[in-house]
Design a protein around this motif. Structure first.
Motif, mmCIF file in Angstrom:
data_model
loop_
_atom_site.group_PDB
_atom_site.id
_atom_site.type_symbol
_atom_site.label_atom_id
_atom_site.label_comp_id
_atom_site.label_asym_id
_atom_site.label_seq_id
_atom_site.Cartn_x
_atom_site.Cartn_y
_atom_site.Cartn_z
ATOM 1 N N PRO A 24 -22.464 -43.291 20.220
ATOM 2 C CA PRO A 24 -21.432 -44.071 20.906
ATOM 3 C C PRO A 24 -20.456 -43.168 21.644
ATOM 4 N N ILE A 25 -19.596 -43.773 22.423
ATOM 5 C CA ILE A 25 -18.548 -43.040 23.119
ATOM 6 C C ILE A 25 -17.573 -42.491 22.083
ATOM 7 N N SER A 26 -17.200 -41.252 22.258
ATOM 8 C CA SER A 26 -16.294 -40.604 21.318
ATOM 9 C C SER A 26 -14.977 -41.374 21.220
ATOM 10 N N GLY A 27 -14.561 -41.629 19.988
ATOM 11 C CA GLY A 27 -13.319 -42.371 19.767
ATOM 12 C C GLY A 27 -13.526 -43.853 19.545
ATOM 13 N N HIS A 28 -14.683 -44.366 19.925
ATOM 14 C CA HIS A 28 -14.982 -45.771 19.658
ATOM 15 C C HIS A 28 -15.394 -45.920 18.198
ATOM 16 N N ASN A 29 -14.948 -47.005 17.588
ATOM 17 C CA ASN A 29 -15.313 -47.178 16.187
ATOM 18 C C ASN A 29 -16.051 -48.489 15.916
ATOM 19 N N SER A 30 -16.504 -49.149 16.983
ATOM 20 C CA SER A 30 -17.372 -50.316 16.811
ATOM 21 C C SER A 30 -18.667 -50.056 17.562
ATOM 22 N N LEU A 31 -19.769 -50.370 16.931
ATOM 23 C CA LEU A 31 -21.075 -50.111 17.533
ATOM 24 C C LEU A 31 -21.968 -51.322 17.352
ATOM 25 N N PHE A 32 -22.720 -51.642 18.400
ATOM 26 C CA PHE A 32 -23.532 -52.856 18.430
ATOM 27 C C PHE A 32 -24.964 -52.497 18.803
ATOM 28 N N TRP A 33 -25.914 -53.197 18.218
ATOM 29 C CA TRP A 33 -27.322 -53.119 18.619
ATOM 30 C C TRP A 33 -27.756 -54.488 19.144
ATOM 31 N N TYR A 34 -28.357 -54.471 20.345
ATOM 32 C CA TYR A 34 -28.863 -55.688 20.970
ATOM 33 C C TYR A 34 -30.348 -55.517 21.272
ATOM 34 N N ARG A 35 -31.029 -56.665 21.377
ATOM 35 C CA ARG A 35 -32.421 -56.680 21.814
ATOM 36 C C ARG A 35 -32.526 -57.622 23.001
ATOM 37 N N GLN A 36 -33.228 -57.187 24.041
ATOM 38 C CA GLN A 36 -33.387 -58.020 25.241
ATOM 39 C C GLN A 36 -34.858 -58.274 25.501
#
Lengths: 115, 111
Positions: A25-37
């Motif tokens: 993830p982007i440094s400093g971000h603390n939420s992460l998501f996984w998606y499927r398309q």
């Protein structure tokens, strides 16, 4: 900033094999998501983490799918064993403390093909 | 939970014409609404978002969207289409359980 980094960009594997998708993830971000398309189902949220803790995994299709976030800078999505219907583009996104209204920044995706 | 519906999987407009992409939401609480754009072989990029500050939201690339509570709508518009606007557009609703996207609308620009 390099943005959200995903690897590999393309993955071709055979049915029954284990597949591991990676995300930084982007440094400093603390939420992460996984998606499927997929064409049939569109863009689906699989799981998301806040501060490395899984908050909602109700979108994970079945037990063959698992996700981990051992630290703030790395996450994996694993499929074991893989099946042809898992073929899709998998996106990782990150956000600064998800509270429903923050922008999510998406990676370029991993295109998975299971033969 | 939030849900969003995009009307029309494909929209075709002529270059220079008005772009209108439709999105309706369903929620029992004030929503956070987004429009994202996806160019071929890329991830999604935020166009604009609604967070209750103003009903008319301006985004990047000349796009804007208006939140209409009475119609539970958040349609995306652009006065004059450009060839570079050809892409997939996703409406999304944000809540504590993450971001829920509509099925997407493929925008085709005719020269």
């Amino acid at each position: 900033d390099a943005g959200v980094i995903q690897s590999p960009r393309h993955e071709v594997t055979e049915m029954g094999q284990e597949v591991t998708l990676r995300c930084k993830p982007i440094s400093g971000h603390n939420s992460l998501f996984w998606y499927r398309q997929t064409m049939m189902r569109g863009l689906e949220l699989l799981i998301y983490f806040n501060n490395n803790v899984p908050i909602d995994d109700s979108g994970m299709p079945e037990d063959r799918f698992s996700a981990k976030m051992p630290n703030a800078s790395f996450s994996t999505l694993k499929i074991q064993p893989s099946e042809p219907r898992d073929s899709a583009v998998y996106f990782c996104a990150s956000s600064l403390l998800w509270e429903g209204h923050n922008e999510q920044f998406f990676g370029p995706g991993t295109r998975l093909t299971v033969l | 939970a939030q849900s969003v519906t995009q009307l029309g999987s494909h929209v075709s407009v002529s270059e220079g014409a008005l772009v209108l992409l439709r999105c309706n939401y369903s929620s029992s609480v004030p929503p956070y609404l987004f429009w994202y754009v996806q160019y071929p072989n890329q991830g999604l990029q935020l166009l604009l978002k609604y967070t209750s500050a103003a009903t008319l939201v301006k985004g990047i690339n000349g796009f804007e969207a208006e939140f209409k509570k009475s119609e539970t709508s958040f349609h995306l518009t652009k006065p004059s289409a450009h060839m570079s606007d050809a892409a997939e557009y996703f409406c999304g609703g944000g809540g504590a359980d993450g971001l829920t996207f509509g099925k997407g609308t493929h925008l085709i620009i005719q020269p």
